[in-house]
Design a protein around this motif. Structure first.
Motif, short mmCIF file in Angstrom:
data_model
loop_
_atom_site.label_atom_id
_atom_site.label_comp_id
_atom_site.label_asym_id
_atom_site.label_seq_id
_atom_site.Cartn_x
_atom_site.Cartn_y
_atom_site.Cartn_z
N UNK A 62 0.83 -1.21 0.00
CA UNK A 62 0.00 0.00 0.00
C UNK A 62 0.86 1.26 0.00
N UNK A 63 1.98 1.23 0.72
CA UNK A 63 2.89 2.38 0.72
C UNK A 63 3.46 2.62 -0.68
N UNK A 64 3.82 1.55 -1.37
CA UNK A 64 4.31 1.67 -2.74
C UNK A 64 3.23 2.22 -3.66
N UNK A 65 1.97 1.76 -3.45
CA UNK A 65 0.87 2.25 -4.28
C UNK A 65 0.63 3.74 -4.04
N UNK A 66 0.79 4.18 -2.81
CA UNK A 66 0.65 5.62 -2.52
C UNK A 66 1.73 6.42 -3.24
N UNK A 67 2.95 5.88 -3.26
CA UNK A 67 4.02 6.59 -3.97
C UNK A 67 3.75 6.61 -5.47
N UNK A 68 3.23 5.51 -6.00
CA UNK A 68 2.92 5.46 -7.44
C UNK A 68 1.85 6.46 -7.83
N UNK A 119 -2.60 10.00 -0.86
CA UNK A 119 -2.75 9.27 0.39
C UNK A 119 -4.00 8.40 0.29
N UNK A 120 -3.81 7.09 0.43
CA UNK A 120 -4.92 6.15 0.23
C UNK A 120 -5.51 5.64 1.54
N UNK A 127 -7.22 1.54 10.36
CA UNK A 127 -7.11 2.48 9.27
C UNK A 127 -8.42 2.49 8.48
N UNK A 128 -8.62 3.52 7.71
CA UNK A 128 -9.75 3.61 6.79
C UNK A 128 -9.24 4.12 5.45
N UNK A 129 -9.98 3.85 4.41
CA UNK A 129 -9.61 4.37 3.10
C UNK A 129 -9.98 5.85 3.02
N UNK A 173 -10.84 5.08 -1.66
CA UNK A 173 -12.11 4.46 -2.06
C UNK A 173 -12.31 4.53 -3.57
N UNK A 174 -11.95 5.67 -4.15
CA UNK A 174 -12.08 5.83 -5.60
C UNK A 174 -11.20 4.82 -6.34
N UNK A 175 -9.95 4.69 -5.90
CA UNK A 175 -9.05 3.77 -6.58
C UNK A 175 -9.49 2.31 -6.35
N UNK A 176 -10.02 2.02 -5.16
CA UNK A 176 -10.50 0.66 -4.88
C UNK A 176 -11.67 0.29 -5.80
N UNK A 177 -12.55 1.28 -6.09
CA UNK A 177 -13.65 1.03 -7.03
C UNK A 177 -13.11 0.72 -8.42
N UNK A 178 -12.10 1.48 -8.85
CA UNK A 178 -11.47 1.18 -10.15
C UNK A 178 -10.79 -0.19 -10.10
N UNK A 179 -10.16 -0.50 -8.97
CA UNK A 179 -9.47 -1.79 -8.85
C UNK A 179 -10.46 -2.94 -9.01
N UNK A 180 -11.66 -2.79 -8.45
CA UNK A 180 -12.66 -3.85 -8.58
C UNK A 180 -13.00 -4.08 -10.05
N UNK A 181 -13.18 -2.99 -10.80
CA UNK A 181 -13.52 -3.14 -12.23
C UNK A 181 -12.35 -3.70 -13.01
N UNK A 182 -11.13 -3.23 -12.69
CA UNK A 182 -9.95 -3.72 -13.40
C UNK A 182 -9.75 -5.21 -13.17
N UNK A 183 -9.87 -5.64 -11.91
CA UNK A 183 -9.69 -7.05 -11.58
C UNK A 183 -10.76 -7.91 -12.24
N UNK A 184 -11.98 -7.36 -12.33
CA UNK A 184 -13.05 -8.09 -13.02
C UNK A 184 -12.72 -8.27 -14.49
N UNK A 185 -12.20 -7.22 -15.13
CA UNK A 185 -11.83 -7.31 -16.54
C UNK A 185 -10.67 -8.27 -16.76
N UNK A 186 -9.73 -8.29 -15.81
CA UNK A 186 -8.62 -9.24 -15.91
C UNK A 186 -9.15 -10.67 -15.85
N UNK A 187 -10.15 -10.90 -14.98
CA UNK A 187 -10.74 -12.23 -14.89
C UNK A 187 -11.42 -12.63 -16.20
N UNK A 188 -12.16 -11.68 -16.79
CA UNK A 188 -12.81 -11.97 -18.08
C UNK A 188 -11.77 -12.28 -19.14
N UNK A 189 -10.67 -11.51 -19.16
CA UNK A 189 -9.60 -11.76 -20.13
C UNK A 189 -9.00 -13.15 -19.92
#
Length: 299
Positions: free
Chosen positions: A37-43, A47-48, A56-58, A63-79
């Motif tokens: 998570x620290x690396x993701x914050x630097x990328x 602050x996430x 801790x809380x998002x 929260x915004x990036x986690x919502x995108x992550x859910x869609x991205x991971x779903x698309x990876x699964x479909x692929x």
């Protein structure tokens, strides 16, 4: 470029509610989750996570990036599913969750069948309660779940999941052989109103069903002993310590001292295979479902 593994970690924190719970689900240490998570914050330059009490809380950005992550991971699964379907072979890892008696009564034969028919497939099994299996399946932590519900208490299926019925598992009453009803051809639950019960622990789907069903018949059950393992329940009954509902799946061997009497009205629980809709085209999922059908009592 966002790192997919770090997005998966962020999504796990959102799904499980804490860093420690995410680490447990991902089977890594809490420090590994924190480092990712620290690396993701630097990328991202954002602050996430923010402290909240002892946890801790998002943040809004988290929260915004986690919502995108859910869609991205779903698309990876479909692929992944599309590529596997294009290849036309069941290959790679297939993570499966199943309740205890399915793990014992179905999966030794089903996994052996899969190994023989699909040597490049690597199925792994985790034993878990049906509600937990559906949660981790929806989150993407497993690929296939084998779950159950009872004839009078259906299990809610989260959106985005598909299922197929494998078979209906009939339940009998297990009694000590010296019990006055042990030689009956069938017995009604109301005849057991004054009995001491051996049950699954509170919170287990079958315990909750037993309480719901007996109370629906006007019986306030006297739960004397609880055990997750059916064979432990049967051992207690063989010792003359109560009665129990005993589904047939995974029940053998039945110890000496236990009589099994059919229930009037044929009480059943239905067993399902469940997967994410995005995985429907995966040959590995189809192969596993076919193997489960083949080894099922109705197969």
């Amino acid at each position: 470029m966002l790192n997919l593994d770090r997005l998966r970690v962020l999504y796990a924190v959102r799904s499980h509610g804490s860093v420690s719970a995410a680490a447990l689900a991902l089977r890594v240490t809490t420090s590994a989750v924190s480092q990712q998570l620290a690396k993701l914050e630097r990328e991202t330059g954002q602050r996430l996570l923010a402290k909240s009490g002892r946890g801790v809380r998002l943040t809004d950005a988290g929260r915004l990036l986690a919502e995108h992550a859910e869609r991205i991971l779903s698309q990876v699964e479909v692929a992944h599913a599309d590529l596997e379907a294009q290849r036309g072979q069941a290959v790679g890892e297939l993570r499966v969750g199943a309740f205890a008696t399915a793990a014992r009564g179905l999966f030794p034969a089903a996994l052996a069948t899969l190994r023989g028919a699909h040597p490049q497939l690597r199925p792994t099994l985790r034993e878990m309660e049906p509600e937990e299996a559906l949660r981790v399946l929806a989150r993407g932590d497993i690929d296939l779940a084998v779950v159950l519900d009872w004839y009078n208490r259906p299990l809610a299926l989260p959106g985005g999941l598909a299922r197929v019925t494998l078979f209906d598992d009939v339940a009998d009453i297990a009694l000590p052989v010296a019990h006055p009803l042990a030689d009956r051809s069938e017995v009604d639950l109301t005849e057991l109103a004054d009995e001491h019960w051996v049950s699954w622990p509170p919170g287990a789907i079958c315990h909750d069903w037993l309480m719901f069903t007996l109370r629906g018949r006007g019986i306030e059950p006297k739960i004397e002993h609880t055990a997750f393992e059916h064979h432990t329940q049967l051992a207690l009954i063989a010792a003359g310590l109560g009665v129990a509902v005993a589904p047939r799946l995974g029940r053998t061997p039945v110890p000496d001292g236990v009589a099994l009497v059919p229930l009037r009205g044929s009480i059943t629980r239905r067993v399902y295979a469940v997967w994410r809709e995005g995985s429907t085209g995966r040959p590995s999922v189809r192969a596993a479902v076919a193997a489960l059908h083949e080894v099922s009592p109705d197969g």
